[in-house]
Design an enzyme around this catalytic site. Structure first.
Site, PDB file in Angstrom:
ATOM      1  CG  HIS A  50      -1.777   1.208   1.326  1.00  8.05           C
ATOM      2  ND1 HIS A  50      -1.719   2.040   2.410  1.00  8.05           N
ATOM      3  CD2 HIS A  50      -2.689   1.749   0.478  1.00  8.05           C
ATOM      4  CE1 HIS A  50      -2.562   3.037   2.236  1.00  8.05           C
ATOM      5  NE2 HIS A  50      -3.161   2.888   1.077  1.00  8.05           N
ATOM      6  CD  GLU A  53      -2.881   2.648  -3.701  1.00  6.63           C
ATOM      7  OE1 GLU A  53      -3.631   3.652  -3.691  1.00  6.63           O
ATOM      8  OE2 GLU A  53      -3.150   1.608  -3.064  1.00  6.63           O
ATOM      9  CG  HIS A  54       0.151   6.339  -0.729  1.00  8.65           C
ATOM     10  ND1 HIS A  54      -0.493   7.469  -0.265  1.00  8.65           N
ATOM     11  CD2 HIS A  54      -0.678   5.310  -0.448  1.00  8.65           C
ATOM     12  CE1 HIS A  54      -1.648   7.136   0.273  1.00  8.65           C
ATOM     13  NE2 HIS A  54      -1.781   5.822   0.178  1.00  8.65           N
ATOM     14  CD  GLU A 132      -4.979   5.395   3.269  1.00 13.35           C
ATOM     15  OE1 GLU A 132      -5.612   4.437   2.764  1.00 13.35           O
ATOM     16  OE2 GLU A 132      -3.994   5.933   2.707  1.00 13.35           O
TER      17      GLU A 132
END
Length: 223
Positions: A50, A53-54, A132
């Site tokens: 994840h 992904e950023h 997040e």
């Protein structure tokens, strides 16, 4: 229900391509699907899929930080990405005449993301992911229920035992070398599927565009 035309191709570098032509609207959707998710993470390195992904939106060798978004949006398109246990995908929807823009952007970051990585970019996105997690899990009533359920259902040896977003400790310990190694292991054409649907060029022109935009991206051995 009308049939959905599907054409499958494989490029010399191992990239699998799926094409589906639909001329009902002058738009095209591009979805690049990598065979990497949280299940591929090593112990002590949870959340890497994840986090990466950023990082994929932080600029590449020929595209400055943040410009990937602005180039797609300036062309009238939308874009995003998502990560799950088994995969990570990046997708754009644009006017059909802007298809090569999306293909070039995806090819450039697949081929040349690592040279553009910096500690500043990693620290920035690490903080984004941590926030997040705070917003979605840690600071929500019963926010950790799904993590706890995963831990109860799957044993520690199972790749689904930990959450996709990972732990604060593992995110904090991630180094630039770690994320570079992750990219070079999994972000290669022979570990990806490119799907293009919509008002496509004639297949001959499409094949030429794919060869042009992907010819410099070499395959690799994915773990």
């Amino acid at each position: 229900m009308p049939p959905v035309p599907i054409v499958r191709r494989s490029l010399p570098n191992g990239l699998r391509v799926i094409l589906s032509r639909d001329d009902s609207a002058p738009v095209v959707a591009v979805n690049l699907w990598y065979d990497v998710g949280s299940k591929h993470e090593k112990p002590g390195k949870t959340g890497f899929a994840h986090l990466f992904e950023h990082m994929m939106f932080q600029g590449s060798e020929h595209v400055e930080k943040g410009v990937h978004f602005s180039l797609v949006q300036a062309a009238g398109g939308t874009l995003n990405a998502s990560t799950w246990f088994d995969r990570t995908n990046y997708f754009e929807t644009l006017p059909s005449h802007q298809l090569e823009r999306a293909l070039w952007l995806e090819a450039d970051r697949m081929a040349s993301l690592v040279p553009a990585m910096t500690d500043e970019k990693l620290d920035n996105q690490r903080d984004v992911v941590k926030n997040e997690r705070r917003w979605a899990i840690d600071n929500q009533p019963y926010g950790t229920w799904e993590e706890k359920l995963q831990g109860l259902i799957y044993p520690k040896s199972h790749p689904y035992h930990h959450s996709v977003i990972g732990s604060m400790e593992d995110l904090g310990a991630a180094s630039l070398h770690d994320v570079s190694e992750f990219f070079e292991t999994f972000y290669c054409p022979n570990n990806a599927v490119l799907t293009i649907a919509g008002a496509l060029l004639a297949l001959g022109g499409m094949a030429a565009a794919l060869r042009r935009d992907r010819s410099g991206v070499a395959g690799a051995d994915a773990a």
